[in-house]
Design an enzyme around this catalytic site. Structure first.
Site, PDB file in Angstrom:
ATOM      1  N   LEU A  22       8.654   7.128  16.817  1.00 18.68           N
ATOM      2  CA  LEU A  22       8.249   7.957  15.684  1.00 18.68           C
ATOM      3  C   LEU A  22       6.966   8.734  15.898  1.00 18.68           C
ATOM      4  O   LEU A  22       6.830   9.858  15.437  1.00 18.68           O
ATOM      5  CB  LEU A  22       8.141   7.099  14.404  1.00 18.68           C
TER       6      LEU A  22
ATOM      7  N   ARG B 240       0.696  14.343  13.052  1.00 18.76           N
ATOM      8  CA  ARG B 240       1.114  14.103  11.663  1.00 18.76           C
ATOM      9  C   ARG B 240       1.326  15.415  10.872  1.00 18.76           C
ATOM     10  O   ARG B 240       0.677  15.683   9.887  1.00 18.76           O
ATOM     11  CB  ARG B 240       0.103  13.239  10.926  1.00 18.76           C
TER      12      ARG B 240
ATOM     13  N   ASP C 234       5.348   0.596  11.946  1.00 18.25           N
ATOM     14  CA  ASP C 234       4.102  -0.027  11.461  1.00 18.25           C
ATOM     15  C   ASP C 234       3.964  -1.474  11.911  1.00 18.25           C
ATOM     16  O   ASP C 234       2.942  -2.102  11.653  1.00 18.25           O
ATOM     17  CB  ASP C 234       4.033   0.041   9.930  1.00 18.25           C
TER      18      ASP C 234
ATOM     19  N   LYS D 192       0.855  -1.217   0.000  1.00 19.55           N
ATOM     20  CA  LYS D 192       0.000   0.000   0.000  1.00 19.55           C
ATOM     21  C   LYS D 192       0.878   1.250   0.000  1.00 19.55           C
ATOM     22  O   LYS D 192       0.671   2.172  -0.802  1.00 19.55           O
ATOM     23  CB  LYS D 192      -0.882   0.001   1.241  1.00 19.55           C
ATOM     24  N   ASN D 193       1.900   1.279   0.855  1.00 23.15           N
ATOM     25  CA  ASN D 193       2.701   2.506   1.009  1.00 23.15           C
ATOM     26  C   ASN D 193       3.689   2.733  -0.118  1.00 23.15           C
ATOM     27  O   ASN D 193       4.331   3.781  -0.170  1.00 23.15           O
ATOM     28  CB  ASN D 193       3.415   2.507   2.367  1.00 23.15           C
TER      29      ASN D 193
ATOM     30  N   CYS E  58      -4.332  12.100  12.955  1.00 22.76           N
ATOM     31  CA  CYS E  58      -5.079  10.841  12.960  1.00 22.76           C
ATOM     32  C   CYS E  58      -4.862  10.227  14.333  1.00 22.76           C
ATOM     33  O   CYS E  58      -4.225  10.820  15.196  1.00 22.76           O
ATOM     34  CB  CYS E  58      -4.583   9.929  11.848  1.00 22.76           C
TER      35      CYS E  58
ATOM     36  N   ARG F 167      -8.362  -0.417   5.163  1.00 24.18           N
ATOM     37  CA  ARG F 167      -7.540   0.591   4.476  1.00 24.18           C
ATOM     38  C   ARG F 167      -6.255  -0.033   3.943  1.00 24.18           C
ATOM     39  O   ARG F 167      -5.697   0.434   2.958  1.00 24.18           O
ATOM     40  CB  ARG F 167      -7.184   1.729   5.439  1.00 24.18           C
TER      41      ARG F 167
ATOM     42  N   LEU G 174       7.653  19.830   7.147  1.00 21.30           N
ATOM     43  CA  LEU G 174       8.905  19.547   6.416  1.00 21.30           C
ATOM     44  C   LEU G 174       8.652  19.497   4.904  1.00 21.30           C
ATOM     45  O   LEU G 174       9.495  19.911   4.108  1.00 21.30           O
ATOM     46  CB  LEU G 174       9.534  18.239   6.907  1.00 21.30           C
TER      47      LEU G 174
END
Ligand code: EPZ
Length: 420
Positions: free
Chosen positions: A329, A121, A307, A22-23, A116, A399, A125
């Site tokens: 993160l 988020r 993740d 997905k990413n 989110c 998702r 930058l």
């Protein structure tokens, strides 16, 4: 609204094929905005985020089709550069249209993605880098209003923090800029590498691919000949299924993977006592006599991926001893802790550190998914819990995980998707 009902105390067995990442698919889809020709992309996962982004590209005027994991996108007739809040709030990665729209058209209005469940988020930058390339950036009523009427200029940019979509946005912006851009402290995730590789095959000269320093020669506004290509496998989906084997202490094989992309989490599984066998495109996990506790600190690639933090936390509830997970993160990526605790986990939280006292017996319960990866942690916990678990609000799961019930059922899991 759909929910998943999963019977617990399962041993699973068999083989599961991993879908496209997905990413990786998301930036590669917005990359088509830089193409003079229609682009056919294979191994695109059929998940909600991808369908939402294809809808956004169509709203901008692109023609798109998505059949059996193959997406064809033709952006030659794009006639709008307005990415509206309705779509962007559903899928924050729509911010990946910012760089391509601005570098191709010289202006765009893209809704701020908003935060989110896992954190605020910010995109400061992304914006700072575009300003260094000559863009005028304004924030009005929740929208980024960006303009660069004469196009963007190459610049020497150092990212204050490593940002995956920030790197991707600026790499795409630089591809059509006037002159050369150097990027330092750029993300090295496999999805960033594939984006650079596809650009290279499109005639963009990029040096340093896979390193923290990139040099990108812009095309001075000329559109690119982007070739057809295939999306890399999803390393996070792959890691999630390996954790399904680990938490049920079963033997399973995942195929269509690139083991190199999972090095950090394979090494963790080995340190927890599991045996891992690898071929060029598959990984097998074998049961272990005693699951050992571990300590995890999430880092940018090639470090342990954030993740996979929630999934490993579920696994650590079955280890023989105390584990510590340090989420470096995101400031709020422990939403799964309260739900795991309702199933019987014993987890103590400080600001960004979770201590998991284990082993604990998990029991089935009604639980609530809160974000994509937290939902997958609840699925893993449900596999080993005693009794039935019902996971609500699984639109979070949809998702990013393609055909999750079908894939888990093929491993022998008793799982049903029902509607409330
Ligand atoms: C990407 O998000 C992934 N999403 C995330 O995956 C992943 O968790 C994250 O990278 C980290 O690996 C996609 O690729 C679509 P970042 P991204 O910019 O790019 C801070 C999933 O589950 N930051 O690398 O949004 C930020 O707050 C999702 O598939 C700034 O401060 O993450 C965070 O602390 C969840 N300013 C850190 O950097 C900025 O302008 C890393 O964020 C940008 C980021």
């Amino acid at each position: 609204m759909d929910y998943l009902e999963i019977e617990g105390s399962q041993k699973i067995l068999g083989e599961v094929a991993i879908s496209g990442a997905k990413n990786a698919a998301l930036p590669l889809l917005t990359l088509t905005l830089l193409s003079r020709r229609p682009v056919k992309i294979d191994n695109v996962p059929n998940v909600a985020d991808v369908r939402t982004l294809l809808q956004l590209l169509e709203n901008l005027g692109a023609k798109q089709s998505f059949i059996k994991n193959s997406a064809t996108v033709d952006t030659s007739d794009v006639n709008s550069t307005f990415a509206n809040y309705d779509i962007v709030r559903k899928m924050r990665a729509s911010i990946l249209t910012l760089g391509p729209l601005l570098t191709r058209f010289g202006h765009c209005e893209v809704s701020l993605p908003g935060g989110c469940a896992i954190g605020q988020r910010p995109i400061d930058l992304h914006l700072k880098a575009l300003e260094m390339m000559g863009a005028d950036i304004d924030i009005k009523q929740g929208y980024v209003i960006a303009s660069a009427p004469n196009g963007l200029n190459g610049a020497n940019i150092v990212f204050d923090k490593i940002t995956v979509t920030g790197s991707e946005n600026i790499i795409m912006a630089a591809a059509l800029a006037h002159g050369t851009t150097t990027l330092s402290n750029v993300a090295k995730e496999p999805e960033v590498v594939q984006l650079c590789e596809v650009l290279n095959k499109s005639g963009t000269e990029i040096k340093g691919i896979g390193s923290a320093e990139l040099e990108i020669k812009g095309s001075n506004g000329k559109l690119l000949d982007i070739p057809d290509f295939t999306v890399i496998p999803d390393r996070i989906e792959a890691g999630t299924y390996l954790c399904a084997g680990a938490i049920t202490n079963s033997e399973i094989t995942i195929t269509n993977v690139i083991p190199e992309h999972l090095k950090a989490l394979i090494s963790k599984l080995i340190s927890m006592g599991f045996e891992i066998l690898k071929t060029k495109n598959s990984i097998t996990i074998k049961p272990c006599a005693k699951i050992l506790p571990t300590n995890i600190e999430t880092l940018e690639y090639p470090g342990f991926p954030t993740d996979m933090q929630a999934q490993f936390m579920a696994l650590c509830t079955q280890a023989n001893g105390t584990s510590v997970i340090d989420e470096r993160l995101f400031e709020n990526r422990f939403m799964h802790v309260s739900e795991l605790s309702r199933m019987g986990a014993n987890i103590k939280l400080t600001s960004h550190t979770a201590t998991i006292y284990a082993p604990t017996k998990l029991t089935g319960a009604d639980v609530m998914a809160t974000d994509l990866r937290a939902s997958s942690a609840l699925v893993l916990a449900a596999l080993v819990a005693e009794g039935t678990t019902r996971i609500h609000r699984i639109y979070h799961l949809d998702r990013g995980y393609e055909n999750i019930e079908r894939k888990l059922s093929s491993l022998g899991v008793k799982i049903k998707r029902l509607s409330e």
